[in-house]
Design an enzyme around this catalytic site. Structure first.
Site, mmCIF file in Angstrom:
data_model
loop_
_atom_site.group_PDB
_atom_site.id
_atom_site.type_symbol
_atom_site.label_atom_id
_atom_site.label_comp_id
_atom_site.label_asym_id
_atom_site.label_seq_id
_atom_site.Cartn_x
_atom_site.Cartn_y
_atom_site.Cartn_z
ATOM 1 N N ASN A 12 2.046 38.135 -21.258
ATOM 2 C CA ASN A 12 0.871 38.995 -21.295
ATOM 3 C C ASN A 12 1.383 40.422 -21.462
ATOM 4 O OD1 ASN A 12 -1.388 40.529 -20.830
ATOM 5 N ND2 ASN A 12 -1.684 39.894 -18.700
ATOM 6 N N LYS A 14 -0.235 43.018 -21.932
ATOM 7 C CA LYS A 14 -1.174 44.004 -21.371
ATOM 8 C C LYS A 14 -1.402 45.154 -22.373
ATOM 9 C CE LYS A 14 0.018 42.465 -16.758
ATOM 10 N NZ LYS A 14 0.176 42.749 -15.337
ATOM 11 N N HIS A 98 -8.455 38.185 -15.767
ATOM 12 C CA HIS A 98 -7.221 38.713 -15.169
ATOM 13 C C HIS A 98 -7.601 39.657 -14.021
ATOM 14 C CE1 HIS A 98 -3.498 40.941 -14.660
ATOM 15 N NE2 HIS A 98 -2.894 39.919 -15.238
ATOM 16 N N GLU A 100 -6.618 42.459 -13.248
ATOM 17 C CA GLU A 100 -6.814 43.857 -13.646
ATOM 18 C C GLU A 100 -8.222 44.063 -14.205
ATOM 19 O OE1 GLU A 100 -3.249 43.995 -16.005
ATOM 20 O OE2 GLU A 100 -2.081 43.925 -14.151
ATOM 21 N N GLU A 170 -2.378 34.017 -9.913
ATOM 22 C CA GLU A 170 -1.645 35.276 -9.876
ATOM 23 C C GLU A 170 -2.020 36.036 -8.609
ATOM 24 O OE1 GLU A 170 -0.365 36.566 -14.093
ATOM 25 O OE2 GLU A 170 -2.338 37.395 -13.732
ATOM 26 N N GLY A 176 3.383 43.026 -10.899
ATOM 27 C CA GLY A 176 4.002 44.312 -11.210
ATOM 28 C C GLY A 176 4.660 44.979 -10.014
ATOM 29 N N SER A 216 5.437 38.911 -11.169
ATOM 30 C CA SER A 216 6.865 39.257 -11.096
ATOM 31 C C SER A 216 7.797 38.092 -11.427
ATOM 32 C CB SER A 216 7.205 39.861 -9.724
ATOM 33 O OG SER A 216 6.466 41.049 -9.512
ATOM 34 N N GLY A 237 4.162 39.225 -17.156
ATOM 35 C CA GLY A 237 3.823 40.570 -17.609
ATOM 36 C C GLY A 237 5.078 41.328 -18.007
ATOM 37 N N GLY A 238 5.584 42.137 -17.109
ATOM 38 C CA GLY A 238 6.709 43.037 -17.381
ATOM 39 C C GLY A 238 7.884 42.379 -18.096
HETATM 40 P P1 13P Z 1 4.114 41.002 -13.891
HETATM 41 O O1 13P Z 1 4.920 39.856 -14.448
HETATM 42 O O2 13P Z 1 4.454 42.319 -14.513
HETATM 43 O O3 13P Z 1 4.139 41.016 -12.391
HETATM 44 O O4 13P Z 1 2.589 40.744 -14.323
HETATM 45 C C1 13P Z 1 2.030 39.513 -14.075
HETATM 46 C C2 13P Z 1 0.728 39.425 -14.769
HETATM 47 O O5 13P Z 1 -0.224 40.104 -14.417
HETATM 48 C C3 13P Z 1 0.628 38.526 -15.925
HETATM 49 O O6 13P Z 1 -0.685 38.363 -16.317
#
Ligand code: 13P
Length: 254
Positions: A12, A14, A98, A100, A170, A176, A216, A237-238
């Site tokens: 993802n 983002k 999600h 967010e 999640e 993050g 993470s 994500g990251g």
């Molecule tokens: P991180 O892997 O950066 O923690 O993000 C997870 C996420 O929100 C994937 O949708």
């Protein structure tokens, strides 16, 4: 690592990357991951890069996902993207609800459920996200929160649609933050989600639903988390923003 359900690992991205950066990243992934057959690999760029990435991954084992979509079809919905527009770009998956979006756009379970139904109607596979906040975990209400989100966000789907849906657990406190849930914590909630799915649609449907963990996940911890019996993939994500990290993560997962 053998499981009945095929692992699905999705990046993802983002709100990151220009079109050129997105194409460069996916081109590296395509080259490095060409031999991988054991895992469904998905990348979810920003809307603006979907078309270019879609072209870049033609005839590869990488599938395309979007990060959101509107719950209506075409029409007078300024600023929305219709499910059919995603299909038009050969998008296969769409992340919905999600945390967010639940936090910043105040998306509700009801809205997520409408989007999930619209996704299936358009032949898109929804990746429906659920997860508790740190306050909720510390208050001991993780299961209540997650059950409400699972039931609410999948409400109205047929058993066949649920079976074809990917659920992403999640925990908000792990996104993050560098704080991953332990593999035992992840397995506990994943098994709980599957029990809720059994109550909703019976054993044979629940057994087929793939449940991803997100929060993470990186190359160094992916194997441990994905080795849990009810963890069927990762939403990353990251660590998906840079080719080497995502390639190593996938290689370590097999
Ligand atoms: P991180 O892997 O950066 O923690 O993000 C997870 C996420 O929100 C994937 O949708």
């Amino acid at each position: 690592m053998e499981k009945d359900r095929k692992l699905i690992i999705a990046g993802n991205w983002k709100c990151n990357k220009t079109v050129a950066e997105s194409v460069a990243l996916v081109t590296d992934l395509k080259r490095e991951l060409a031999a991988v057959k054991e895992v469904d690999i998905v990348v979810c760029p920003a809307f603006t890069a979907l078309d270019a990435v879609s072209h870049a991954i033609i005839e590869s084992n990488i599938r395309l996902g979007a990060q959101n979509m509107g719950d209506n079809g075409y029409g007078a919905f300024t600023g929305e993207v219709a499910p059919g527009m995603l299909r038009d770009l050969s998008v296969r998956y769409v992340i919905l609800g999600h945390s967010e979006r639940r936090q910043y756009q105040k998306e509700s379970d009801e809205l997520v459920a409408r989007k999930a139904a619209a996704a299936h109607t358009a032949n898109l596979i929804p990746i429906v996200c659920v997860g508790e906040t740190l306050n909720e975990r510390e208050a001991g209400i993780t299961e209540q929160v997650v059950e409400k989100q699972v039931r609410g966000s999948l409400a109205g789907l047929t058993p066949e649609q649920v079976e074809a849906t990917v659920v992403a657990y999640e925990p908000v406190w792990a996104i993050g933050t560098g704080k991953t849930a332990s593999s035992a914590q992840a397995q506990e909630v994943h098994a709980f989600i599957r029990r809720v799915l059994v109550q909703m649609h019976g054993e044979s449907v629940a057994r087929r639903v793939r449940i991803q963990y997100g929060g993470s996940v990186k190359a160094s911890n992916a194997r441990e988390i994905l080795s849990q019996p009810d963890v069927d993939g990762a939403l990353v994500g990251g660590a998906s923003l840079e080719a080497k990290g995502f390639v190593d993560l996938i290689r370590n997962s097999i």
